[in-house]
Write an enzyme that holds these catalytic residues in place. Structure first.
Site, short mmCIF file in Angstrom:
data_model
loop_
_atom_site.label_atom_id
_atom_site.label_comp_id
_atom_site.label_asym_id
_atom_site.label_seq_id
_atom_site.Cartn_x
_atom_site.Cartn_y
_atom_site.Cartn_z
N SER A 141 97.58 78.77 75.93
CA SER A 141 96.22 78.50 75.27
C SER A 141 95.67 80.14 75.12
O SER A 141 96.13 80.95 75.87
CB SER A 141 95.32 77.98 76.12
OG SER A 141 94.00 78.00 75.59
N TYR A 153 90.29 76.80 83.93
CA TYR A 153 91.29 76.73 82.90
C TYR A 153 92.02 78.01 82.44
O TYR A 153 93.27 78.16 82.17
CB TYR A 153 90.47 75.99 81.70
CG TYR A 153 91.36 75.43 80.64
CD1 TYR A 153 92.23 74.35 80.84
CD2 TYR A 153 91.57 76.32 79.25
CE1 TYR A 153 93.43 74.18 79.94
CE2 TYR A 153 92.43 75.81 78.26
CZ TYR A 153 93.33 74.89 78.54
OH TYR A 153 94.13 74.39 77.52
#
Length: 232
Positions: A141, A153
Site C-alpha cells: 500500500s 495499518y
C-alpha cells in the site's frame, strides 16, 4: 505467459483479490482462490465455473498455521506445485487511528497483514526452488511507503514493503521473482469493512477523488507476471 501456471490468490472472494483471480484466470492460469468461509470459497468456485476459469475456491484462515500447511499439501496433491503466490488478503483495523482500538484487533491486523504473507511465502519457497521457477506478489500500500494517518495499518504495510525488498535480495541468484504492488485508494468495501470510529471511517470512505478500481490493480499484477525475465 500464464498458460499452465498455477496461482494461489489469498482473499479472492471480493475486491482486489477477486479481480486478480479473474484477470489471471482469463489469461490462462489455473487459480486457487482462498476465502475465510466455506460460503466464500463456494462462491469463488461458482464464479470460476461461470467464467470458464480453471481452478477452485478453498477455505483458508490465513492466520492458522495448520490450515496453511494443509492447503499447500492439498493443492500439491490435486493440482501440482504452485508457481505464483499472490499475498492479497488484508484487513484495515485501525485505519482511522489507534485510539479506542481493542488490543486483540491490533494483533489480528499484524497476523493477517504481516505474519500470513511471510508464512505462506516460507511454505512455498522450497518447492519453488526445486522447480527452478516461481513468482511472489505482495499487495502492499502507499500507506506503507509514505506517512499518512494510520500508524497501525501503515506499520503493517511498511513491514510488507521491507519484507518484499529483503526477500528479493535474499533470493538473488535464484529464478524466483518478487513483486510488490502498492496501490493508493481503490474502490472496494475496504473502509466499510474496517474496524474503528464509524464517523471517521465514513469520512475516509468518501474522499471525492477518482479512485483506482480492483481491475486496475489486477492489470498491474498481470503486467508484472508477464514481463520478460530481465525486467525488474
Amino acid at each position: 505467459m500464464l498458460d499452465g501456471k498455477l496461482v494461489l490468490v489469498t482473499g479472492a472472494s471480493r475486491g482486489i483479490g477477486k479481480a486478480i483471480a479473474l484477470t489471471l484466470g482469463g489469461a490462462g492460469a489455473t487459480i486457487i482462490g482462498t476465502a475465510t468461509t466455506e460460503v466464500g470459497a463456494d462462491n469463488i468456485s461458482k464464479v470460476f465455473a461461470d467464467k470458464k476459469i480453471s481452478g477452485k475456491g478453498i477455505k483458508l484462515n490465513v492466520t492458522n498455521n495448520e490450515q496453511i500447511s494443509s492447503l499447500v499439501k492439498i493443492v500439491n496433491e490435486d493440482f501440482g506445485p504452485i508457481d505464483i503466490l499472490i499475498n492479497n488478503a488484508g484487513i484495515g483495523h485501525g485505519i482511522d487511528g489507534l485510539d479506542g482500538l481493542d488490543v486483540s484487533l491490533i494483533q489480528e491486523a499484524i497476523d493477517i497483514n504481516v505474519s500470513s504473507p511471510i508464512k505462506l511465502t516460507a511454505a512455498l519457497l522450497d518447492s519453488m526452488k526445486e522447480q527452478a521457477r516461481g513468482h511472489i506478489v505482495n499487495i502492499g500500500s502507499v500507506a506503507g511507503l509514505h506517512t499518512l494517518y494510520s500508524s497501525l495499518y501503515g506499520a503493517t504495510k511498511s513491514a510488507i514493503h521491507l519484507f518484499s525488498q529483503n526477500l528479493r535480495a535474499e533470493l538473488h541468484g535464484t529464478p524466483i521473482r518478487v513483486t510488490e504492488i502498492c496501490p493508493g485508494r481503490v474502490s472496494t468495501g475496504f473502509f466499510q469493512a474496517a474496524t474503528g470510529n464509524e464517523e471517521r471511517l465514513k469520512a475516509l470512505g468518501h474522499s471525492g477523488i477518482k479512485e483506482l478500481t480492483p481491475t486496475d490493480i489486477a492489470d498491474a499484477v498481470l503486467y508484472a507476471l508477464s514481463a520478460p525475465a530481465h525486467v525488474n
